[in-house]
Design a protein around this motif. Structure first.
Motif, short mmCIF file in Angstrom:
data_model
loop_
_atom_site.label_atom_id
_atom_site.label_comp_id
_atom_site.label_asym_id
_atom_site.label_seq_id
_atom_site.Cartn_x
_atom_site.Cartn_y
_atom_site.Cartn_z
N TYR A 148 58.62 15.90 40.55
CA TYR A 148 58.68 16.91 39.49
C TYR A 148 59.80 17.91 39.82
O TYR A 148 59.85 18.46 40.93
N PHE A 149 60.69 18.15 38.86
CA PHE A 149 61.80 19.09 39.02
C PHE A 149 61.61 20.25 38.05
O PHE A 149 61.46 20.04 36.84
N HIS A 150 61.65 21.47 38.58
CA HIS A 150 61.53 22.65 37.72
C HIS A 150 62.91 23.21 37.43
O HIS A 150 63.63 23.64 38.35
N ILE A 151 63.28 23.18 36.15
CA ILE A 151 64.55 23.75 35.69
C ILE A 151 64.20 25.01 34.92
O ILE A 151 63.74 24.95 33.77
N TRP A 169 61.29 16.11 34.49
CA TRP A 169 62.03 17.37 34.48
C TRP A 169 61.32 18.31 33.52
O TRP A 169 61.17 18.02 32.33
N PRO A 187 65.06 22.07 30.51
CA PRO A 187 65.94 21.20 31.31
C PRO A 187 67.28 20.92 30.65
O PRO A 187 68.30 20.81 31.35
N MET A 226 73.45 17.52 34.73
CA MET A 226 72.34 16.57 34.72
C MET A 226 72.72 15.28 35.44
O MET A 226 71.91 14.70 36.18
N THR A 268 69.42 12.71 43.27
CA THR A 268 68.06 12.19 43.39
C THR A 268 68.07 10.72 43.79
O THR A 268 67.33 10.29 44.68
N ILE A 319 61.12 13.85 30.33
CA ILE A 319 61.81 15.13 30.28
C ILE A 319 61.28 15.94 29.11
O ILE A 319 60.93 15.40 28.06
#
Length: 460
Positions: A58-61, A113, A118, A126, A133, A149
């Protein structure tokens, strides 16, 4: 086959409508503490590698172009796209730090994302994030992973959607909330039907396998009639899933909500009218109730997983991959690795300081004990599948259920009398009238709840 229907009992909902957790984890995030640090996380990563299995990222933008007054997310509001660059530098460094600790043979079956927005990032940014990654984690190359996303249609167009598909995303969630012009002005989110449905159609054209629409009920100036019009317009485009959230007005915790005029908020009775209308329209349109705020088409992966007993719940909501350890990346993100939950620093300066020093940006966490794991298993089973078989719990945890949970079973008696559930010597079955109130049922088994209840939103 599992019965995925719901029953709307207004009297029951009124009586049981109180504050409670959403159980994206158990124990909830409120139990994470600063006594859990980087060394603890590294220890759990080692155990996780020994056990093996796939991963979820999980990526927090956190960036947003404008602020939506209802928002309770961790976000940074700015129109200056250059502000994302130093954050992206740190995020890429964190990917390298975390990736070095996980076994490279472990496939990333899920990737998400979230934000923020995002798509605030440029295509080049991106591209860079996904390339880094792939360099440090073992991503699928054949489109078989579940890579999703969240997008704001106001920040997205046909070209963006094509680029996201090229990067490997195959699932998409569109934020909408409400089409009514007065509601949009009241929450500072102006978004047209044309913008929204152009993105939805582009996603289908590019081959996204799942489309989700986010709506919120309980916003200022909403009525059952106006929200029904929004819902009917979206239903005409038949997304695969709906996430229809109850707006939780907590201005003491979320400063942006202080810009909402409380006098414009719908009454509790009106919110129930809206909820009842939503349930009726979606079931009439052929969607099934997954749980909490989620509806899906019968052939959607979530609905299939629920019928097959394979549904799971994590910090992103319902999931089909219970076997994945979840790695959180970026500020405020929360992961679940082995028997621990881990949260990153919430503030940019603290996050930057840790990354610059070559440290994992662990802010706090919690290691689950045997009782936590026992109760987590039970709550997950109830909230995902609406039933619980005592024998499976007894065999896994070496307990006698009726003795171990005697007080809890006694507390469930009133729910059985009210028709929310059925208890037998073999287990618990949640009835259609109890599914909208599943949080209440799970709360009976939450040992931490009594002293923390005031910090949660209401269940309905």
């Amino acid at each position: 086959m599992i019965d995925q229907s719901i029953k709307f009992d207004l009297d029951l909902i009124k009586r049981y409508d109180k504050a409670g957790p959403r159980y994206t984890s158990y124990p909830t995030a409120l139990e994470l503490h600063e006594g859990f640090g980087e060394a603890d996380y590294r220890r759990h990563i080692e155990r996780s590698n020994a056990a093996g299995g796939p991963l979820s990222l999980y990526f927090h933008i956190p960036f947003c172009d404008t602020v939506c007054f209802y928002c309770a997310c961790n976000k940074i509001v700015t129109k200056n796209r250059a502000h994302a660059e130093p954050y992206l530098d740190n995020l890429c460094q964190e990917i390298a730090l975390q990736g070095a600790l996980f076994d490279k043979n472990r496939k990333v079956d899920q990737l998400h994302w979230g934000g923020g927005t995002p798509t605030f990032l440029s295509y080049g940014q991106m591209q860079r994030l996904m390339a880094v990654t792939r360099a440090h984690f073992n991503l699928h190359d054949d489109d078989s992973g579940q890579y999703s996303i969240e997008v704001d249609p106001r920040e997205t167009n046909d070209r963006t959607i094509a680029q996201l598909r090229e990067l490997g995303f195959n699932r998409i969630s569109l934020g909408l909330q409400d089409f009514d012009a007065e509601v949009q002005k009241a929450v500072n989110r102006l978004q047209s039907r044309e913008q929204t449905f152009a993105v939805l159609e582009a996603a289908r054209k590019e081959g996204f396998r799942s489309t989700n629409i986010d709506l919120i009920y309980g916003l200022p100036l909403q009525t059952a009639e106006t929200f029904a019009r929004t819902l009917e317009q979206v239903l005409a485009y038949a997304p695969d899933r709906f996430s229809i959230f109850n707006y939780a007005h907590m201005p003491s915790r979320f400063k942006t909500q202080r810009q909402i005029n409380e006098a414009d908020l719908p009454s509790a009775a009106l919110k129930l009218d809206i909820l009842q209308m939503v349930g009726r329209k979606l079931t009439e349109a052929g969607y099934v109730y997954i749980g909490m705020d989620h509806f899906a088409k019968p052939d959607d992966e979530l609905a299939v997983a629920q019928r097959e007993g394979k549904l799971y719940r994590n910090f992103q909501g319902y999931s089909t991959h219970s076997d994945c350890d979840l790695i959180g990346l970026g500020i405020t993100s929360i992961g679940r690795v082995g028997d621990a939950y881990i949260q990153n620093y919430k503030e940019l300066d603290e996050y930057d300081k840790a990354i610059s020093a070559g440290h994992l940006p662990v802010y706090k966490g919690v290691e689950l004990d045997e009782d936590d794991k026992l109760r987590r298993t039970m709550i997950t089973q109830l909230i995902c599948h609406f039933d619980l078989t005592f024998s499976s719990i007894e065999q896994t945890f070496n307990i006698v259920f009726a003795e171990h949970f005697a007080p809890e079973l006694e507390n469930l008696e009133i729910m059985q009398t009210d028709g929310l559930l059925r208890m037998t010597a073999d287990g618990i079955q949640v009835l259609p009238a109890g599914r909208l109130l599943i949080r209440n049922i799970c709360m009976v088994f939450d040992k931490y709840l009594a002293i923390k209840q005031r910090q949660f939103s209401r269940v309905i």
